[in-house]
Write a protein that holds these residues in place. Sequence first.
Motif, PDB file in Angstrom:
ATOM      1  N   TYR A 284       0.834  -1.262  -0.419  1.00 16.38           N
ATOM      2  CA  TYR A 284      -0.087  -0.226   0.065  1.00 16.38           C
ATOM      3  C   TYR A 284       1.033   1.178   0.034  1.00 16.38           C
ATOM      4  O   TYR A 284       1.456   1.620   1.088  1.00 16.38           O
ATOM      5  N   SER A 285       1.052   1.888  -0.980  1.00 12.33           N
ATOM      6  CA  SER A 285       1.939   3.199  -1.292  1.00 12.33           C
ATOM      7  C   SER A 285       1.485   4.317  -0.353  1.00 12.33           C
ATOM      8  O   SER A 285       2.111   4.859   0.175  1.00 12.33           O
ATOM      9  N   ASN A 286       0.108   4.161  -0.129  1.00  3.57           N
ATOM     10  CA  ASN A 286      -0.313   5.320   0.856  1.00  3.57           C
ATOM     11  C   ASN A 286      -0.684   4.862   2.185  1.00  3.57           C
ATOM     12  O   ASN A 286      -1.193   5.828   3.022  1.00  3.57           O
ATOM     13  N   GLY A 287      -0.356   3.551   2.409  1.00  4.13           N
ATOM     14  CA  GLY A 287      -0.489   2.953   3.657  1.00  4.13           C
ATOM     15  C   GLY A 287      -1.758   2.679   3.847  1.00  4.13           C
ATOM     16  O   GLY A 287      -2.828   2.967   3.236  1.00  4.13           O
ATOM     17  N   LEU A 318      -0.384   3.242  10.526  1.00  6.85           N
ATOM     18  CA  LEU A 318      -0.360   2.877   8.958  1.00  6.85           C
ATOM     19  C   LEU A 318       0.747   2.122   8.823  1.00  6.85           C
ATOM     20  O   LEU A 318       1.871   2.115   9.333  1.00  6.85           O
ATOM     21  N   ASN A 320       2.843  -0.167   5.112  1.00  2.00           N
ATOM     22  CA  ASN A 320       2.877  -0.220   3.809  1.00  2.00           C
ATOM     23  C   ASN A 320       2.945  -1.418   3.257  1.00  2.00           C
ATOM     24  O   ASN A 320       2.551  -1.939   2.292  1.00  2.00           O
ATOM     25  N   ASP A 645       8.419   2.007   8.706  1.00  2.00           N
ATOM     26  CA  ASP A 645       8.617   3.250   8.954  1.00  2.00           C
ATOM     27  C   ASP A 645       9.657   3.598  10.311  1.00  2.00           C
ATOM     28  O   ASP A 645       9.273   2.619  11.108  1.00  2.00           O
TER      29      ASP A 645
END
Length: 722
Positions: A284-287, A318, A320, A645
């Motif tokens: 998920y590029s946008n999380g 979140l 990714n 992250d």
Amino acid sequence: MKDSFRGRTFVSATVGVVNQEAQKSAEVAQSEKCTYFSDLRKPFENYTAIECYATCEQDYAAVDGTMFFLPRQRRNVVLNQGIVTEELLGSIELCFPKAFDIRGLTLEFGATYPVDFSVVTDSGTVTVTGNSSERYITDEIFTGVTYLRIVPESMSNGQGRLHLHGIIMGTGIYFDNKRLKSLVKHEYISPIMAELPAIDVTVTVENKNREFDIENVESAVNFLEIGQSVSIRYGLELEDGTTEWLPGGNLVLREWSADDEVMTFTASDRFDDMNGIYQKGRFYSNGISLYDLALDVLADAEIDSRGYWIDPYLKGVLVNNPMPVVTHKEALQLIANAGRCVLYQDSEGIITIKSSFVPEVNVNSADVAYYSRVEDILDGSKKAEYAVTGQNASTVDGMQVFLPREGEFMNVGYVSESLADSEGNFATAPFITMLPETAYKCFGLTLEFGGNQPKEVCFMAYLSGELKEEYLVQISDKTVVISHEFPEFDCLLMKFTKGSPNNRVNLQNLFLGERTDYTLTYGAELTKTPKGIQLSKVKEIQVIRNLYTPEANVKELAKEIISKDGTYVFTFGSPVYNLSCNAAGAEVTIIEQGCYYAAIEVSGSMGAFELVVSGKEYAVSQARVSYGIGDAGQIKEWNNPLISDSDHAVDVAEWLGMYFASDREYELQYRGEPRLAGNDLAYLENRYVTDMVIQIYEHMLNFNGALSGTIKARRVVDVANT
């Protein structure tokens, strides 16, 4: 529970889908329509009517020595007959104190039974024709039932009374202290989700008259099925003679066996059934929030939405990275660990993912004097006081300072803008809102006031927007210790409903209470001195970050010869994206894909053909976040594939550091306590450490007529004070 001589302990185990509250609260609505020799309670309490009185009914009384003469008076009735109607073909009505949803019904009628009858409730009528058994079982769902009436139309013996020997509000078998010989419950929860949680229960009951012989075709054991619900409850006798019932678990039946003396069955938690593979992981590029990811895993496992609870806190965490190909329960374990949560099944059988850390707390207020800062009430520091124009508010002892009109202000904590009138009433009551990072439960609060303290404060605890409790406190001193167990909350509103006449509210400090109020002490709970175990020290935690980088080259990922139309699923060992497929001789469409799989629909094939799946791969690299704990010991690596992250990794590393900072655990033998469970906190009496907190990770509770238990727990250590 600390009394030297406890009241009696009761245990009940129900196999099947049974509404135990309805079972215990049901009553006969019109007792005058039942015979004087009826027993109006035992049919609900799993008593068996083995020996019967001979009564005047068609084809009922036997002269083979199996029946007894009926006493003339109620006080001489000693044999359980169940509920028997006064009239021939009479009906029996049961009532409940509130509306219940009952899934299924089991009726035990005895040697004579209704052939045609109706079960009438306020949700509808179930009509039965051609019944040919003493035991009638239905899977019918009765919704919102406040009464239940059994109305016979014809009896197997003609003109007979309706005999109800037993009734179960559901389909199952109910055991209590009269039949239950022993029950052992074992629970394990890793506080950091290093392993999956587990609950296992073993129950042993009397096999009186070989009732549970597996070759006995009339035995209730033949109605058991693997996967049926097993409900455990503990009852504790209080000083006034009443019994308080506590839920002990809602589990799943796994196996059972019986010999001539006892029957034994085992049950475990729902995680044992969650062995299906989750392979829908995506990048998920946008999380994606861990909350939504958990919902997707549970939906893929086909878990009913009523069967789980996820901490709303996870909506703000979140990730990714794609979920690797693991079982559904392992996927939930990874989510819980990444969210600093624990995964477990609660006492009602609900799969729960709940935060397991002391949250950061924010406070705010819309009613703040210009020279105060409400957030300072949490720092615990000594506060200054300004001389202000409240009634009897200023002193001349040198402890107060003049209030500047502007510029830098001293730390005074919270001061309300609103001023109470001469009666101590506010036009609009000032309030402070406390917002923990996640839902929190505390035992008590301490308030420190400056100036003239207010007279009254009302605490309003909210959880997910729902008011859980209002608690009013009268204030008589500048320091107020509130010894009250607040319900779990994610918002606590402190409304000052009564002030000091002509004064503002000045709250200097607010201290949250303890996270537990349970203490394990010598003599009261512990039956043996604790066994302390020294663990290996951990010097440093290294949380591994998994970083996904898309590669540009297209690769052939899979190839297969296909000869028929249909849907084909391909799995990949490495994470991939941008999939495509082609084939000569058929139409192929990718209908679903993730990083580790693709579902491809084939249509219009005219024979065997080659299907090729192509795509790009992610390159996975690693980085580390280190968190120091001590000066000596081993370096502990922690690799959760969902974490990428750096800030997220730091949060998890600090959380793990709180756990590994402790290098001691304890094994305890104690009197047994149904309230305790895995992951609970408790104080353990210790000669050298005051208020030593331990966290339970393994708990075994034994019942064999009385309770006893064992505990394995790890000491809780504050990293800052290690």
